[in-house]
Design a protein around this motif. Structure first.
Motif, PDB file in Angstrom:
ATOM      1  N   GLU A 119      60.751 -11.867 108.655  1.00  0.00           N
ATOM      2  CA  GLU A 119      59.280 -12.646 108.792  1.00  0.00           C
ATOM      3  C   GLU A 119      58.832 -12.788 107.621  1.00  0.00           C
ATOM      4  OE1 GLU A 119      55.039 -11.278 110.709  1.00  0.00           O
ATOM      5  OE2 GLU A 119      56.607  -9.969 111.393  1.00  0.00           O
ATOM      6  N   ALA A 120      57.979 -13.898 107.299  1.00  0.00           N
ATOM      7  CA  ALA A 120      57.439 -14.008 105.903  1.00  0.00           C
ATOM      8  C   ALA A 120      56.188 -13.141 105.834  1.00  0.00           C
ATOM      9  CB  ALA A 120      56.703 -15.525 106.002  1.00  0.00           C
ATOM     10  N   SER A 162      60.832 -10.930 104.199  1.00  0.00           N
ATOM     11  CA  SER A 162      61.034  -9.548 104.354  1.00  0.00           C
ATOM     12  C   SER A 162      62.560  -9.292 104.674  1.00  0.00           C
ATOM     13  CB  SER A 162      60.107  -8.714 104.994  1.00  0.00           C
ATOM     14  OG  SER A 162      60.613  -7.285 104.999  1.00  0.00           O
ATOM     15  N   GLU A 163      63.197  -8.551 103.754  1.00  0.00           N
ATOM     16  CA  GLU A 163      64.756  -8.427 104.166  1.00  0.00           C
ATOM     17  C   GLU A 163      64.664  -7.362 105.434  1.00  0.00           C
ATOM     18  OE1 GLU A 163      68.604  -7.441 101.530  1.00  0.00           O
ATOM     19  OE2 GLU A 163      67.102  -6.069 101.317  1.00  0.00           O
ATOM     20  N   ALA A 168      58.925  -4.619  95.142  1.00  0.00           N
ATOM     21  CA  ALA A 168      59.836  -5.075  95.793  1.00  0.00           C
ATOM     22  C   ALA A 168      60.481  -6.158  94.703  1.00  0.00           C
ATOM     23  CB  ALA A 168      59.478  -6.193  97.108  1.00  0.00           C
ATOM     24  N   SER A 169      61.723  -6.425  95.051  1.00  0.00           N
ATOM     25  CA  SER A 169      62.556  -7.401  94.377  1.00  0.00           C
ATOM     26  C   SER A 169      63.069  -8.867  95.029  1.00  0.00           C
ATOM     27  CB  SER A 169      63.886  -6.727  93.711  1.00  0.00           C
ATOM     28  OG  SER A 169      63.572  -5.646  92.938  1.00  0.00           O
ATOM     29  N   LEU A 170      63.314  -9.818  94.594  1.00  0.00           N
ATOM     30  CA  LEU A 170      63.570 -10.960  95.355  1.00  0.00           C
ATOM     31  C   LEU A 170      65.174 -11.191  95.437  1.00  0.00           C
ATOM     32  CD1 LEU A 170      61.115 -13.681  94.266  1.00  0.00           C
ATOM     33  CD2 LEU A 170      60.835 -12.266  96.342  1.00  0.00           C
ATOM     34  N   VAL A 171      65.727 -11.364  96.411  1.00  0.00           N
ATOM     35  CA  VAL A 171      67.290 -11.461  96.353  1.00  0.00           C
ATOM     36  C   VAL A 171      67.480 -12.574  97.115  1.00  0.00           C
ATOM     37  CG1 VAL A 171      67.641  -8.958  96.389  1.00  0.00           C
ATOM     38  CG2 VAL A 171      67.257 -10.236  98.558  1.00  0.00           C
ATOM     39  N   PHE A 207      64.628 -13.415 100.162  1.00  0.00           N
ATOM     40  CA  PHE A 207      64.151 -12.235 100.735  1.00  0.00           C
ATOM     41  C   PHE A 207      63.560 -11.386  99.656  1.00  0.00           C
ATOM     42  CE2 PHE A 207      67.441 -13.253 103.924  1.00  0.00           C
ATOM     43  CZ  PHE A 207      66.675 -13.322 105.179  1.00  0.00           C
ATOM     44  N   ALA A 208      62.531 -10.586 100.153  1.00  0.00           N
ATOM     45  CA  ALA A 208      61.856  -9.581  99.381  1.00  0.00           C
ATOM     46  C   ALA A 208      62.580  -8.043  99.986  1.00  0.00           C
ATOM     47  CB  ALA A 208      60.218  -9.467  99.698  1.00  0.00           C
TER      48      ALA A 208
END
Length: 239
Positions: free
Chosen positions: A227-228, A164-165, A180-183, A192-193
């Motif tokens: 954190e995952a 998590s971003e 959410a988007s993946l970056v 990161f989400a």
């Protein structure tokens, strides 16, 4: 030899006096019906034969008659809207007039008023009227049910662990899905989400501009930055 099954026949309704067909007039106090068309597109991806039965008025007798008639010629019925507790929410009573609701109002966000049941022995799924809640509950509840009815196995989508971003807080005891988007990660590690900046259940662009959903279980109250978390990509949920 190959074992085959006939494609599921699924009837789709929207409910609500405030709804109007896209392309027509939409006076003040009304909205265009986006849910029905999104549902039909998602259903066609499952291989179902879809029947568009239009918009039902906020009248109990009309909803009861429409559901009972559709159950005669379809394997499953899906409605959007009318599943909450307002005076004009008649879908639950209409289902129970010719069948039963097996569960309703879950501890989830978005989509608490989702329901599963039966009408004349045919599967029924009642989805919320808010567009984002409708899409999320279809993907996580209705789609696996319909795939299973059609003979598929392994209908649960795969989740992936991503970081998590930013920190996240949520209510304990409720399962939540966050758009959410993946970056890319600056350190070159796992991506990161990044949450969509607004949480409104009527913001369809939040789905279009996201890559998937962060899924937070009931026992999660806080997530620290980095954190995952479990991530459900839309490629798993709607392919």
């Amino acid at each position: 030899q190959a074992r085959v099954r006939a494609a599921l026949k699924v009837a789709v309704f929207s409910t609500g006096d405030e709804l109007r067909e896209p392309g027509g007039e939409a006076p003040k106090g009304t909205v265009y019906d986006a849910n029905r068309f999104a549902l039909m597109a998602l259903l066609e991806q499952t291989g179902a034969v879809v029947t568009d039965l239009g918009i039902l008025p906020d009248k109990r007798d009309a909803v009861t008659e429409a559901l009972a008639g559709a159950a005669e010629t379809h394997d499953a019925l899906i409605t959007s809207g009318g599943m909450s507790t307002g005076d004009e929410d008649h879908v639950r009573a209409a289902v129970e007039a010719n069948g039963a609701i097996d569960f309703w109002r879950l501890a989830i966000r978005p989509g608490r008023p989702v329901a599963l049941g039966r009408v004349k022995g045919k599967a029924f799924v009642g989805l919320p009227g808010n567009p984002v809640a409708m899409m999320v509950t279809f993907l996580r509840f209705a789609r696996p049910v319909l795939l299973r009815l059609g003979g598929a196995s392994g209908v649960e989508p795969l989740t992936f662990r991503v970081r998590s971003e930013a920190p996240i807080k949520k209510k304990i005891g409720r399962r939540e899905w966050l758009r959410a988007s993946l970056v890319p990660a600056p350190d070159g590690g796992a991506p990161f989400a990044r949450r969509f900046p607004r949480d409104g259940a009527g913001i369809l662009t939040s789905l279009v501009e996201s890559d998937g959903l962060i899924e937070l279980a009931e026992d999660v109250g806080e997530v620290a930055a980095g954190e995952a978390v479990d991530f459900l990509p839309f490629s798993e949920l709607a392919a």
